[in-house]
Design a protein around this motif. Structure first.
Motif, PDB file in Angstrom:
ATOM      1  N   SER A  14      -9.533   9.641 -11.922  1.00 58.09           N
ATOM      2  CA  SER A  14      -9.894   9.904 -13.316  1.00 58.09           C
ATOM      3  C   SER A  14     -10.429   8.678 -14.035  1.00 58.09           C
ATOM      4  O   SER A  14     -10.970   8.794 -15.128  1.00 58.09           O
ATOM      5  N   THR A  15     -10.306   7.503 -13.421  1.00 62.22           N
ATOM      6  CA  THR A  15     -10.852   6.277 -14.002  1.00 62.22           C
ATOM      7  C   THR A  15     -11.448   5.428 -12.878  1.00 62.22           C
ATOM      8  O   THR A  15     -11.084   5.602 -11.703  1.00 62.22           O
ATOM      9  N   PRO A  16     -12.335   4.487 -13.216  1.00 65.94           N
ATOM     10  CA  PRO A  16     -12.819   3.563 -12.189  1.00 65.94           C
ATOM     11  C   PRO A  16     -11.671   2.763 -11.557  1.00 65.94           C
ATOM     12  O   PRO A  16     -11.697   2.475 -10.369  1.00 65.94           O
ATOM     13  N   GLU A  17     -10.659   2.448 -12.359  1.00 63.43           N
ATOM     14  CA  GLU A  17      -9.509   1.707 -11.842  1.00 63.43           C
ATOM     15  C   GLU A  17      -8.761   2.518 -10.782  1.00 63.43           C
ATOM     16  O   GLU A  17      -8.297   1.956  -9.781  1.00 63.43           O
ATOM     17  N   ASP A  18      -8.655   3.837 -10.991  1.00 58.76           N
ATOM     18  CA  ASP A  18      -8.029   4.701  -9.976  1.00 58.76           C
ATOM     19  C   ASP A  18      -8.822   4.651  -8.678  1.00 58.76           C
ATOM     20  O   ASP A  18      -8.259   4.536  -7.588  1.00 58.76           O
ATOM     21  N   SER A  19     -10.138   4.762  -8.796  1.00 59.68           N
ATOM     22  CA  SER A  19     -10.999   4.735  -7.617  1.00 59.68           C
ATOM     23  C   SER A  19     -10.865   3.412  -6.880  1.00 59.68           C
ATOM     24  O   SER A  19     -10.773   3.367  -5.652  1.00 59.68           O
ATOM     25  N   GLU A  20     -10.822   2.319  -7.644  1.00 56.95           N
ATOM     26  CA  GLU A  20     -10.695   1.000  -7.025  1.00 56.95           C
ATOM     27  C   GLU A  20      -9.360   0.851  -6.306  1.00 56.95           C
ATOM     28  O   GLU A  20      -9.305   0.339  -5.182  1.00 56.95           O
ATOM     29  N   ALA A  21      -8.288   1.318  -6.928  1.00 50.50           N
ATOM     30  CA  ALA A  21      -6.976   1.235  -6.289  1.00 50.50           C
ATOM     31  C   ALA A  21      -6.966   2.033  -4.979  1.00 50.50           C
ATOM     32  O   ALA A  21      -6.451   1.563  -3.956  1.00 50.50           O
ATOM     33  N   LEU A  22      -7.557   3.228  -4.991  1.00 48.92           N
ATOM     34  CA  LEU A  22      -7.625   4.048  -3.783  1.00 48.92           C
ATOM     35  C   LEU A  22      -8.480   3.386  -2.700  1.00 48.92           C
ATOM     36  O   LEU A  22      -8.170   3.473  -1.509  1.00 48.92           O
ATOM     37  N   PHE A  23      -9.557   2.701  -3.110  1.00 53.00           N
ATOM     38  CA  PHE A  23     -10.429   1.994  -2.169  1.00 53.00           C
ATOM     39  C   PHE A  23      -9.644   0.906  -1.428  1.00 53.00           C
ATOM     40  O   PHE A  23      -9.670   0.828  -0.194  1.00 53.00           O
ATOM     41  N   TYR A  24      -8.919   0.077  -2.180  1.00 54.47           N
ATOM     42  CA  TYR A  24      -8.181  -1.009  -1.532  1.00 54.47           C
ATOM     43  C   TYR A  24      -7.003  -0.486  -0.713  1.00 54.47           C
ATOM     44  O   TYR A  24      -6.674  -1.047   0.337  1.00 54.47           O
ATOM     45  N   GLU A  25      -6.389   0.622  -1.134  1.00 51.85           N
ATOM     46  CA  GLU A  25      -5.340   1.240  -0.324  1.00 51.85           C
ATOM     47  C   GLU A  25      -5.915   1.734   1.011  1.00 51.85           C
ATOM     48  O   GLU A  25      -5.285   1.567   2.056  1.00 51.85           O
ATOM     49  N   ALA A  26      -7.098   2.348   0.958  1.00 53.31           N
ATOM     50  CA  ALA A  26      -7.729   2.833   2.192  1.00 53.31           C
ATOM     51  C   ALA A  26      -8.054   1.670   3.130  1.00 53.31           C
ATOM     52  O   ALA A  26      -7.890   1.783   4.347  1.00 53.31           O
ATOM     53  N   LEU A  27      -8.513   0.540   2.589  1.00 53.30           N
ATOM     54  CA  LEU A  27      -8.769  -0.647   3.410  1.00 53.30           C
ATOM     55  C   LEU A  27      -7.482  -1.119   4.086  1.00 53.30           C
ATOM     56  O   LEU A  27      -7.465  -1.410   5.283  1.00 53.30           O
ATOM     57  N   GLN A  28      -6.405  -1.184   3.294  1.00 53.43           N
ATOM     58  CA  GLN A  28      -5.140  -1.694   3.800  1.00 53.43           C
ATOM     59  C   GLN A  28      -4.510  -0.777   4.846  1.00 53.43           C
ATOM     60  O   GLN A  28      -3.718  -1.221   5.666  1.00 53.43           O
ATOM     61  N   ARG A  29      -4.893   0.493   4.832  1.00 53.44           N
ATOM     62  CA  ARG A  29      -4.366   1.464   5.805  1.00 53.44           C
ATOM     63  C   ARG A  29      -5.358   1.766   6.924  1.00 53.44           C
ATOM     64  O   ARG A  29      -5.055   2.562   7.802  1.00 53.44           O
ATOM     65  N   ALA A  30      -6.551   1.186   6.843  1.00 54.80           N
ATOM     66  CA  ALA A  30      -7.630   1.480   7.802  1.00 54.80           C
ATOM     67  C   ALA A  30      -7.874   2.982   7.877  1.00 54.80           C
ATOM     68  O   ALA A  30      -8.068   3.553   8.939  1.00 54.80           O
ATOM     69  N   ASP A  31      -7.876   3.624   6.722  1.00 58.18           N
ATOM     70  CA  ASP A  31      -8.037   5.071   6.618  1.00 58.18           C
ATOM     71  C   ASP A  31      -9.498   5.387   6.314  1.00 58.18           C
ATOM     72  O   ASP A  31      -9.922   5.431   5.148  1.00 58.18           O
ATOM     73  N   LEU A  32     -10.284   5.592   7.356  1.00 61.00           N
ATOM     74  CA  LEU A  32     -11.725   5.779   7.222  1.00 61.00           C
ATOM     75  C   LEU A  32     -12.078   7.032   6.424  1.00 61.00           C
ATOM     76  O   LEU A  32     -12.960   6.981   5.556  1.00 61.00           O
ATOM     77  N   ASP A  33     -11.418   8.142   6.681  1.00 65.22           N
ATOM     78  CA  ASP A  33     -11.740   9.374   5.952  1.00 65.22           C
ATOM     79  C   ASP A  33     -11.443   9.238   4.470  1.00 65.22           C
ATOM     80  O   ASP A  33     -12.227   9.648   3.618  1.00 65.22           O
ATOM     81  N   ARG A  34     -10.326   8.646   4.140  1.00 67.47           N
ATOM     82  CA  ARG A  34      -9.961   8.444   2.737  1.00 67.47           C
ATOM     83  C   ARG A  34     -10.959   7.506   2.077  1.00 67.47           C
ATOM     84  O   ARG A  34     -11.397   7.736   0.968  1.00 67.47           O
ATOM     85  N   LEU A  35     -11.318   6.444   2.765  1.00 69.07           N
ATOM     86  CA  LEU A  35     -12.267   5.477   2.216  1.00 69.07           C
ATOM     87  C   LEU A  35     -13.620   6.145   1.950  1.00 69.07           C
ATOM     88  O   LEU A  35     -14.202   5.981   0.877  1.00 69.07           O
ATOM     89  N   MET A  36     -14.102   6.922   2.886  1.00 76.50           N
ATOM     90  CA  MET A  36     -15.406   7.558   2.722  1.00 76.50           C
ATOM     91  C   MET A  36     -15.393   8.635   1.644  1.00 76.50           C
ATOM     92  O   MET A  36     -16.405   8.896   1.009  1.00 76.50           O
ATOM     93  N   ALA A  37     -14.238   9.247   1.403  1.00 78.82           N
ATOM     94  CA  ALA A  37     -14.129  10.262   0.356  1.00 78.82           C
ATOM     95  C   ALA A  37     -14.296   9.650  -1.031  1.00 78.82           C
ATOM     96  O   ALA A  37     -14.585  10.360  -1.991  1.00 78.82           O
TER      97      ALA A  37
END
Length: 151
Positions: A14-37
């Motif tokens: 719902s905010t750019p900050e939410d998207s950014e937090a999810l991006f760095y979480e996906a990096l830290q988990r090596a979660d390719l599908d989540r990152l690409m979503a």
């Protein structure tokens, strides 16, 4: 190749900050599908990794992150975020602290300077650009002008 709408909708930011937090979480988990979503459905999305070429489009970006994740998660943490928001676009300039294994296996800190651009879409805020450049310990220091008016 963006994720199907139902999968992308699960990552409603719902905010750019939410998207950014999810991006760095996906990096830290090596979660390719989540990152690409988290990426916008636009054809011209792009990504530049430190020292690498400009990657344009979902296929090129996915392939690059798949290669990176082949070496394990990316332990990157955003620090010193500067934000510029205007309408349906947000630009975040980020100093990333990245923990990497040193020559003898001990953890070392590397610094990366990144610009993350987000667009507001029907599915929430999505990434349109991630441009990262190698940094150094001196980049922790920040040079900026003081305020133009005195209060």
């Amino acid at each position: 190749m963006p994720l199907p709408p139902q999968a992308a909708a699960q990552l409603l930011a719902s905010t750019p900050e939410d998207s950014e937090a999810l991006f760095y979480e996906a990096l830290q988990r090596a979660d390719l599908d989540r990152l690409m979503a988290l990426w916008s459905d636009e054809d011209e999305i792009s990504c530049v990794h430190p020292g690498g070429p400009r990657l344009v489009g979902h296929g090129a970006i996915r392939s690059a992150f798949e290669t990176l994740f082949g070496h394990g998660p990316i332990n990157a943490h955003p620090e010193r975020v500067r934000k510029l928001h205007s309408g349906d676009m947000a630009i975040h300039q980020v100093l990333e602290r990245v923990q990497v294994a040193g020559a003898k296996g001990e953890a070392q800190t590397a610094w990366v300077i990144a610009s993350n651009v987000y667009m507001k879409t029907a599915l929430g805020w999505r990434m349109a650009l991630h441009h990262a450049s190698p940094g150094s310990a001196s980049d922790v220091q920040e040079l900026s002008e003081g305020p133009a008016t005195l209060h």
